[in-house]
Structure formats: C-alpha cells, structure tokens
Write an enzyme that holds these catalytic residues in place. Structure first.
Site, PDB file in Angstrom:
ATOM      1  N   VAL A   4       3.678  31.372 -24.815  1.00  0.00           N
ATOM      2  CA  VAL A   4       2.325  31.352 -23.552  1.00  0.00           C
ATOM      3  C   VAL A   4       2.394  32.680 -23.150  1.00  0.00           C
ATOM      4  O   VAL A   4       3.195  33.531 -23.240  1.00  0.00           O
ATOM      5  CB  VAL A   4       2.705  30.197 -22.976  1.00  0.00           C
ATOM      6  CG1 VAL A   4       2.635  30.353 -20.965  1.00  0.00           C
ATOM      7  CG2 VAL A   4       3.312  28.672 -23.344  1.00  0.00           C
ATOM      8  N   GLU A  54       8.716  32.606 -26.750  1.00  0.00           N
ATOM      9  CA  GLU A  54       7.954  33.114 -26.020  1.00  0.00           C
ATOM     10  C   GLU A  54       6.512  33.482 -26.208  1.00  0.00           C
ATOM     11  O   GLU A  54       5.636  33.853 -24.852  1.00  0.00           O
ATOM     12  CB  GLU A  54       8.656  34.233 -25.617  1.00  0.00           C
ATOM     13  CG  GLU A  54       8.348  35.425 -24.698  1.00  0.00           C
ATOM     14  CD  GLU A  54       8.973  34.302 -23.620  1.00  0.00           C
ATOM     15  OE1 GLU A  54       9.667  34.158 -23.077  1.00  0.00           O
ATOM     16  OE2 GLU A  54       7.509  34.289 -22.315  1.00  0.00           O
ATOM     17  N   GLY A 109      -3.660  39.321 -28.432  1.00  0.00           N
ATOM     18  CA  GLY A 109      -3.771  40.435 -28.491  1.00  0.00           C
ATOM     19  C   GLY A 109      -2.139  41.183 -29.412  1.00  0.00           C
ATOM     20  O   GLY A 109      -1.691  40.010 -29.257  1.00  0.00           O
ATOM     21  N   LYS A 132      -0.369  25.337 -23.659  1.00  0.00           N
ATOM     22  CA  LYS A 132       0.293  26.509 -23.137  1.00  0.00           C
ATOM     23  C   LYS A 132       1.048  26.065 -21.760  1.00  0.00           C
ATOM     24  O   LYS A 132       2.437  26.235 -21.269  1.00  0.00           O
ATOM     25  CB  LYS A 132      -0.589  27.881 -22.417  1.00  0.00           C
ATOM     26  CG  LYS A 132      -0.418  28.823 -23.779  1.00  0.00           C
ATOM     27  CD  LYS A 132      -2.160  29.850 -23.420  1.00  0.00           C
ATOM     28  CE  LYS A 132      -1.762  30.149 -24.721  1.00  0.00           C
ATOM     29  NZ  LYS A 132      -3.443  31.198 -24.359  1.00  0.00           N
ATOM     30  N   ILE A 189       3.699  38.857 -21.104  1.00  0.00           N
ATOM     31  CA  ILE A 189       4.184  37.560 -20.454  1.00  0.00           C
ATOM     32  C   ILE A 189       5.054  37.313 -20.107  1.00  0.00           C
ATOM     33  O   ILE A 189       5.191  36.083 -21.156  1.00  0.00           O
ATOM     34  CB  ILE A 189       3.607  37.195 -18.883  1.00  0.00           C
ATOM     35  CG1 ILE A 189       2.125  38.146 -19.445  1.00  0.00           C
ATOM     36  CG2 ILE A 189       3.844  37.156 -17.906  1.00  0.00           C
ATOM     37  CD1 ILE A 189       1.124  36.905 -17.767  1.00  0.00           C
ATOM     38  N   VAL A 218      -2.520  38.842 -35.403  1.00  0.00           N
ATOM     39  CA  VAL A 218      -0.768  38.573 -34.758  1.00  0.00           C
ATOM     40  C   VAL A 218       0.355  39.398 -36.032  1.00  0.00           C
ATOM     41  O   VAL A 218       1.292  40.274 -35.161  1.00  0.00           O
ATOM     42  CB  VAL A 218      -0.769  37.531 -34.217  1.00  0.00           C
ATOM     43  CG1 VAL A 218       1.123  37.087 -33.980  1.00  0.00           C
ATOM     44  CG2 VAL A 218      -1.223  37.017 -32.794  1.00  0.00           C
ATOM     45  N   LYS A 223       1.647  27.866 -29.814  1.00  0.00           N
ATOM     46  CA  LYS A 223       1.309  27.210 -29.096  1.00  0.00           C
ATOM     47  C   LYS A 223       1.167  25.551 -29.443  1.00  0.00           C
ATOM     48  O   LYS A 223       1.753  24.785 -29.054  1.00  0.00           O
ATOM     49  CB  LYS A 223       0.127  27.802 -27.707  1.00  0.00           C
ATOM     50  CG  LYS A 223      -1.089  27.277 -28.345  1.00  0.00           C
ATOM     51  CD  LYS A 223      -1.910  29.044 -27.868  1.00  0.00           C
ATOM     52  CE  LYS A 223      -1.811  29.100 -28.869  1.00  0.00           C
ATOM     53  NZ  LYS A 223      -3.063  30.792 -28.579  1.00  0.00           N
ATOM     54  N   ASP A 229      -6.467  25.246 -25.421  1.00  0.00           N
ATOM     55  CA  ASP A 229      -5.764  26.034 -25.203  1.00  0.00           C
ATOM     56  C   ASP A 229      -4.444  26.894 -24.169  1.00  0.00           C
ATOM     57  O   ASP A 229      -3.520  26.278 -24.026  1.00  0.00           O
ATOM     58  CB  ASP A 229      -6.210  27.875 -25.819  1.00  0.00           C
ATOM     59  CG  ASP A 229      -5.196  28.856 -25.725  1.00  0.00           C
ATOM     60  OD1 ASP A 229      -4.958  29.208 -26.982  1.00  0.00           O
ATOM     61  OD2 ASP A 229      -5.073  29.787 -24.854  1.00  0.00           O
TER      62      ASP A 229
HETATM   63  N1  LIG Z   1      -4.892  35.848 -31.095  1.00  0.00           N
HETATM   64  C1  LIG Z   1      -4.222  36.297 -30.138  1.00  0.00           C
HETATM   65  O1  LIG Z   1      -4.359  37.557 -28.780  1.00  0.00           O
HETATM   66  C2  LIG Z   1      -2.600  34.998 -30.202  1.00  0.00           C
HETATM   67  C3  LIG Z   1      -1.930  35.187 -29.002  1.00  0.00           C
HETATM   68  C4  LIG Z   1      -1.045  34.408 -28.771  1.00  0.00           C
HETATM   69  C5  LIG Z   1      -0.833  33.232 -29.629  1.00  0.00           C
HETATM   70  N2  LIG Z   1      -1.965  33.797 -30.921  1.00  0.00           N
HETATM   71  C6  LIG Z   1      -0.868  32.614 -32.623  1.00  0.00           C
HETATM   72  O2  LIG Z   1      -0.702  33.100 -33.251  1.00  0.00           O
HETATM   73  C7  LIG Z   1      -0.890  32.843 -34.457  1.00  0.00           C
HETATM   74  C8  LIG Z   1      -2.177  33.163 -35.442  1.00  0.00           C
HETATM   75  O3  LIG Z   1      -2.981  33.965 -34.981  1.00  0.00           O
HETATM   76  P1  LIG Z   1      -4.292  34.725 -35.474  1.00  0.00           P
HETATM   77  O4  LIG Z   1      -5.146  35.373 -33.587  1.00  0.00           O
HETATM   78  O5  LIG Z   1      -3.570  36.165 -35.655  1.00  0.00           O
HETATM   79  O6  LIG Z   1      -4.325  34.238 -35.817  1.00  0.00           O
HETATM   80  P2  LIG Z   1      -5.446  34.312 -37.552  1.00  0.00           P
HETATM   81  O7  LIG Z   1      -6.465  36.387 -37.395  1.00  0.00           O
HETATM   82  O8  LIG Z   1      -6.535  34.115 -37.947  1.00  0.00           O
HETATM   83  O9  LIG Z   1      -4.522  35.064 -38.453  1.00  0.00           O
HETATM   84  C9  LIG Z   1      -3.934  34.190 -38.869  1.00  0.00           C
HETATM   85  C10 LIG Z   1      -2.589  34.951 -40.454  1.00  0.00           C
HETATM   86  O10 LIG Z   1      -2.508  32.811 -40.705  1.00  0.00           O
HETATM   87  C11 LIG Z   1      -2.948  33.093 -42.801  1.00  0.00           C
HETATM   88  N3  LIG Z   1      -3.041  31.707 -42.803  1.00  0.00           N
HETATM   89  C12 LIG Z   1      -3.714  30.648 -41.996  1.00  0.00           C
HETATM   90  N4  LIG Z   1      -3.578  29.446 -42.394  1.00  0.00           N
HETATM   91  C13 LIG Z   1      -2.697  29.649 -43.559  1.00  0.00           C
HETATM   92  C14 LIG Z   1      -2.253  28.650 -45.336  1.00  0.00           C
HETATM   93  N5  LIG Z   1      -2.644  27.997 -44.749  1.00  0.00           N
HETATM   94  N6  LIG Z   1      -1.618  29.222 -45.723  1.00  0.00           N
HETATM   95  C15 LIG Z   1      -1.556  30.839 -46.180  1.00  0.00           C
HETATM   96  N7  LIG Z   1      -2.218  31.059 -45.062  1.00  0.00           N
HETATM   97  C16 LIG Z   1      -2.227  31.175 -43.890  1.00  0.00           C
HETATM   98  C17 LIG Z   1      -4.286  34.157 -42.695  1.00  0.00           C
HETATM   99  O11 LIG Z   1      -4.251  34.094 -43.889  1.00  0.00           O
HETATM  100  P3  LIG Z   1      -5.661  35.096 -43.929  1.00  0.00           P
HETATM  101  O12 LIG Z   1      -5.239  36.732 -43.676  1.00  0.00           O
HETATM  102  O13 LIG Z   1      -5.316  35.105 -45.432  1.00  0.00           O
HETATM  103  O14 LIG Z   1      -6.541  34.452 -43.732  1.00  0.00           O
HETATM  104  C18 LIG Z   1      -3.951  35.119 -41.843  1.00  0.00           C
HETATM  105  O15 LIG Z   1      -3.284  35.913 -42.251  1.00  0.00           O
HETATM  106  C19 LIG Z   1      -1.728  31.045 -33.846  1.00  0.00           C
HETATM  107  O16 LIG Z   1      -0.817  30.141 -34.008  1.00  0.00           O
HETATM  108  C20 LIG Z   1      -2.676  31.592 -32.413  1.00  0.00           C
HETATM  109  O17 LIG Z   1      -2.370  30.307 -31.446  1.00  0.00           O
HETATM  110  C21 LIG Z   1      -1.962  34.133 -31.329  1.00  0.00           C
END
Ligand SMILES: NC(=O)c1ccc[n+]([C@@H]2O[C@H](COP(=O)([O-])OP(=O)(O)OC[C@H]3O[C@@H](n4cnc5c(N)ncnc54)[C@H](OP(=O)(O)O)[C@@H]3O)[C@@H](O)[C@H]2O)c1
Length: 334
Positions: free
Chosen positions: A129, A126, A298, A202, A133, A14, A102, A198
């Site tokens: 969830v 926003e 995504g 939401k 959308i 993200v 979330k 999850d």
């Molecule tokens: N992926 C989706 O489609 C999606 C959709 C809606 C909501 N979300 C929400 O968006 C958030 C991020 O999701 P994501 O899929 O992007 O996760 P991700 O790919 O695992 O990315 C997490 C990022 O945060 C960094 N991070 C995590 N813990 C950390 C810490 N303690 N100190 C410093 N940096 C830290 C990580 O650093 P490193 O890169 O160095 O490991 C990474 O860059 C979550 O809350 C998720 O529920 C995700």
C-alpha cells in the site's frame, strides 16, 4: 553480523529495485543494523530477457528456488497464481515473507496471515500500500491504541497523474492515459488503475488493519475515472475544487469502503496532492488527524518498503524472535 538468506521472486520494476538497493546500500545496512543480505537466487519467467542482475543468479525454477535453505522470501512478482502457492509453501516451512502484492493480500490476506501464524513465520506487506509511505507501520503499530473513524487516500498515482494532467492542460482521458503508458506509469492493460481495482485492493488492506477484521474487497463500492469528463474537471475548477479518485474507509457499521471520483475543496488535505504522489489521511481517536504523503509507486519507493520489512525480519531473526501477524477475524460481513 547476521546473514539473511533471501529468495527474491521477480526482477521487474520492483525486483530490480530490490537488487539495486541491496547492491548499493547493503554495506550501509550491515553497518547500521548488523544484517547482511545473501541473495541465493532471483526468480523470473524469461531468462533470456536482458536485465542488470548485479551478479545475482537468475532462475525460472521458482519452486526449486523456494525449496532452498532460505530465511526470507521477498515477493515482487505480482498476480495471484503461482504466487499464492509459493508463498503459502514458504510460510508453511517457517520462512518469513515480505510482499508488495496488494492484489494477493486483498484477496488472500486473511488466509496467508493464518498460515503465517500457524507456522510462526513473519508476513509483512508494507510495500503493498502506497509503496514508499510507511502507512501500514503507522496504522498497525504506532496508531494501534487508537479507534480509527475514517481513512481517506489517494492510493493510485497513475489516476491522480492522469486527473492532474487532464485538469491542468485539458488533455482527454485517452491522451493522459497514453502519456502515462509512455512514462511507464500505466500498464498496457490499464484496467487495474483506471477502473479503481488497484486502489480498492489497497483500501481493503488499510481498512482490515484499522477495523481488526479482514475486509472483503468485493464490498468496495468502486467507480474508477473512465467517466470523469473534461466538463466535470472544468466545473470543479470553477468551484475552486479538484477531482480526486478518493479511496475512503469509514468505520460505520461493518465498515463502508469506496473508491470514487470526488471533487475536493481547497481546505481538504488531498486538494494539493498532485501527479503521481500518494497521500493517506487517517482520522482517529485520540490522535486526531494524521496525513502521510509521499511516493506511492516506483522501483525505489517500493524497494524501500520491501527492504524495510526484510531488515526487520532479519533483526528479529538475529534476536531469535518472530513478529507473528495479528489474528484477524475473517468472518463474512453481511
Ligand atoms: N511497479 C510499482 O511501482 C509497484 C508499486 C507497489 C507495488 N507493486 C507490486 O509489486 C509487484 C511487482 O510489480 P512490478 O511492477 O515490478 O511488475 P513487473 O515489472 O511486471 O515484474 C514482475 C516480475 O515477476 C516475474 N514474474 C511474473 N510472473 C512470473 C511467473 N509466473 N513466474 C516467474 N516469474 C514471474 C517477471 O519475470 P520476467 O521479468 O521474466 O517477465 C518479472 O521479473 C506487483 O505485485 C505490484 O502490484 C508495484
């Protein structure tokens, strides 16, 4: 032109999507909304990880990043700690927050909103969830004058994708999960998706907005899809139905919340929602039934939602105003 100084927490799926959106659409946003984003730093855990940063500065000193002179923190890091502490600190300094988290909002939303109100900061979520959308904007603002009787949704794209592949191709749960993991739809630890956590987070957020009091996410009756067999899917198909992991809120009593696999018939609005798509059906008075469908996860869709919030925060700041989140009655519900 108003410049918004931004700290971005996280540069994974993200967070990278947010950087890319600012890089590619920054000029267009500036032209249309007179807001320019100045990313002062991007907080990550592992500085050595190869990644594209479009020239923005990475740091693993998240407290130092948040202590800088910033207008908004965009949180795409996930988890509860240290995220809660960092966002609390930002809000206490009057720094506004846009988050995609979330789990954090479901577990600590009432508290964070109280902190935001006390310090006259914005807290927008926003992206937490159904990603792309705009369901929170719809419920919180445009449908605010309605009485919401029921919300039904497919709020987890991973499980919907798995159920679709299992039903259409006869894949086992393990095969469908493996494909999801290969496609990057599911984490190595799939618990949050397949056990319904999850979707429960939401649903808690949507139900809280609809009911006007912050719901306790532990009250969600939660089942997940591990117990859905190919026989169940076959039986549903023979009856002209499809099994969906249905997240449902009903406004009866103190509110009924459940995330359970349910067989839906062809006349149900969620019957035709396949693959990783999300959908939310809101039944409310006097509007009637409103169905919102779109990409629920995504990089692009989630960055779109986070940046929509950030643009609104920027526009408000340019006008010298803040949209302070509503006060929630957060008393325990028996
Ligand atoms: N992926 C989706 O489609 C999606 C959709 C809606 C909501 N979300 C929400 O968006 C958030 C991020 O999701 P994501 O899929 O992007 O996760 P991700 O790919 O695992 O990315 C997490 C990022 O945060 C960094 N991070 C995590 N813990 C950390 C810490 N303690 N100190 C410093 N940096 C830290 C990580 O650093 P490193 O890169 O160095 O490991 C990474 O860059 C979550 O809350 C998720 O529920 C995700």
């Amino acid at each position: 032109m108003h410049t918004l100084r931004v700290a971005l927490l996280g540069c994974g799926t993200v967070g990278h999507g947010v950087l890319r959106l600012i890089h590619e659409n920054g000029d267009s946003i500036a032209q249309r909304r007179s807001i320019r984003f100045d990313v002062v730093g991007v907080g990550v855990r592992d500085l050595a990880k190869p990644r594209q940063t479009y020239g923005y500065k990475l740091t693993d000193d998240l407290s130092g990043l948040m202590a800088q002179d910033i207008d908004v923190a965009i949180e795409a890091m996930g988890g509860v700690e240290p995220t809660l502490r960092l966002l609390e600190g930002a809000l206490e300094r009057g720094v506004s927050v846009a988050t995609a988290n979330k789990e954090l909002m479901a577990k600590h939303g009432a508290h964070l909103i109280a902190v935001a109100r006390a310090h006259r900061a914005e807290l927008r979520y926003e992206a937490s969830v159904a990603a792309g959308i705009p369901v929170i904007a719809a419920l919180d603002r445009q449908l605010a004058a309605n009485r919401v009787a029921r919300i039904q949704g497919i709020l987890n794209g991973t499980t919907n994708y798995m159920l679709s592949r299992m039903a259409d191709e006869g894949l086992s749960f393990d095969q469908a999960l493996q494909i999801c993991q290969e496609l990057g739809y599911a984490e190595a630890d799939p618990t949050a998706d397949v056990d319904g956590f999850d979707a429960a987070y939401k649903l808690t957020i949507l139900a809280s907005i609809a009911s006007g009091h912050w719901q306790d996410w532990n009250r969600v009756q939660r089942q997940g899809i591990r117990g859905v067999s190919l026989q169940d899917l076959d039986r549903a198909k023979r009856n002209g139905q499809r099994i969906r992991l249905l997240a449902e809120y009903r406004a009866e009593g103190h509110g009924h919340l459940s995330v359970i696999p349910v067989a839906v018939s062809a006349d149900h609005p969620l019957f035709g929602v396949h693959g990783s798509t999300n959908a939310v059906v809101i039944d409310a008075e006097p509007v009637g039934t409103v169905t919102l469908v779109g990409p629920g996860a995504g990089a692009g869709p989630t960055a779109s939602a986070l940046m929509g919030d950030a643009v609104e925060i920027g526009c408000n700041l340019a006008l010298g105003i803040r949209t302070i989140p509503h006060a929630w009655r957060s008393e325990a519900i028996e």
